[in-house]
Design an enzyme around this catalytic site. Structure first.
Site: not given
Length: 376
Positions: A161, A266
């Site tokens: 991220e 995810e």
């Protein structure tokens, strides 16, 4: 004739007992997709610390998944909580579980703006480190953690991220102190520590064109610096109406055209009313619980079960379409009771984002995903 069970029919058959409701009586996800990609799950310590099939979640994991990811035990704050102390007990047990069960083991993650202790960026007097000192601290951490599991953990989310929603670089402490090349350095250090390990970049909301463009630019920068990046992880924290199959298509193709493999890392589907307008998965979001945003405290109605099943089927059709580009599909959790979405972005909600319910029974969404694999 296609071998497909309509989700509404599945729900009815489960209700009257004409389909097996127990996970051990169902086909295994890893078996039905064995020609397509690995099927994984994110694990917490209560799952990998237990070796007993009497634990229904452990039974689901052993039967259905051939890849595992740790939810938290390899994040910096967990594995390296103090400058002079590593906490390898939980991560050792995680890796031992994967080795014992013959699974492809993922390391998640090495460098992230979140869940990294403040001491990482400061000296003994609490003053900010300079570039060289932070690079050395990064190198020591990566060398120690990756080196410990060399040959066992086969793929690492090296950087997690690093982008804002508009595709620009996130102004993290890593970025502010080291500069933009902190990403290059992180991958170089990970490759030095285990030259055989696969190295990944992991990110959410890459289905948004601006963020996808930013990720593509980031990866071109890594490639131009000789970084041996293997794959991009699309986190897959999806909604019922976003992203569309076409947006997923475009995202996979963008990175495949750059010579990379793609992973769904995810996966879950948030079907609860939105607490904000954000489509992202920023762990820092936190909203007050309101009753209207928590409507299914007593169970998920059949129409919503069927809608979730259709949505999972839609996504898996897209994943199978790209089986030559996708190497792994990992769910973020095992059963609904494990899911982080029970507490994010609103703490205390009752969420239903996965294929197995709170009682460990497979849901109609499970049957819908199995049906996709069986289609010619």
């Amino acid at each position: 004739m296609k071998n497909y069970l309509n989700p509404a029919l599945v729900a009815m058959l489960l209700a009257i007992g004409l389909l097996p409701a127990r996970a051990e009586d169902q086909p295994a996800l890893k078996d039905v997709f064995k020609k397509d990609f690995l099927i994984g799950a994110a694990l917490n310590p209560s799952q990998f610390d237990s070796q007993s099939n009497d634990n229904c979640e452990v039974a689901i994991i052993k039967k259905n998944f051939n890849s595992i990811t740790p939810e938290n035990v390899l994040k910096w704050e967990s594995v390296h909580p103090a400058p002079d102390r590593y906490n390898f007990g939980p991560s050792d047990r995680y890796v031992e579980f994967g080795v014992k069960n013959g699974m492809f083991i993922i390391g998640h993650n090495l460098i992230w703006h979140s869940q990294t202790p403040g001491w990482v960026f400061a000296d003994a007097q609490g003053k900010p480190l300079d570039r060289d000192a932070l690079l050395q601290r990064m190198r020591d951490h990566i060398s120690t953690v990756v080196g410990r599991y060399k040959g066992k953990i086969r793929g690492w989310d090296v950087v997690n991220e690093a982008l804002n929603e508009d595709g620009t670089r996130r102004p993290s402490q890593w970025m502010n102190i080291i500069g933009g090349d902190y990403l290059v350095k992180a991958y170089q250090f990970a490759h030095e520590a285990d030259p055989a390990a696969q190295l990944y970049y992991n990110e959410y909301s890459l289905e948004n064109p601006s963020k996808r463009a930013g990720a593509a630019a980031l990866i071109r920068d890594l490639q131009s610096n000789g970084v041996p990046i293997t794959a991009v992880g699309l986190q897959g924290h999806y909604k019922m109406n976003w992203p569309s199959p076409q947006e997923v298509d475009a995202t996979i193709e963008t990175f495949a055209n750059m010579g990379l493999k793609v992973m769904i890392t995810e996966l879950d589907i948030d079907l609860l009313p939105a607490a904000s307008g954000s489509r992202g998965a920023d762990v820092g979001m936190n909203f007050k619980l309101r009753a209207e945003e928590n409507p299914y405290t007593n169970g998920l109605p059949a129409p919503m079960e069927e809608a979730l099943a259709r949505r999972y089927a839609e996504l898996f059709k897209t994943f199978v379409k790209h089986r030559d580009q996708i190497t792994r599909v990992t769910f973020w959790g095992v059963t609904d009771r494990d899911s982080w979405l029970n507490d994010w972005p609103v703490r205390g909600r009752t969420s239903y984002p996965l294929l197995f319910g709170r009682d460990c029974a497979p849901k109609p969404a499970f049957e819908a995903v199995i049906a996709v694999a069986r289609q010619p």
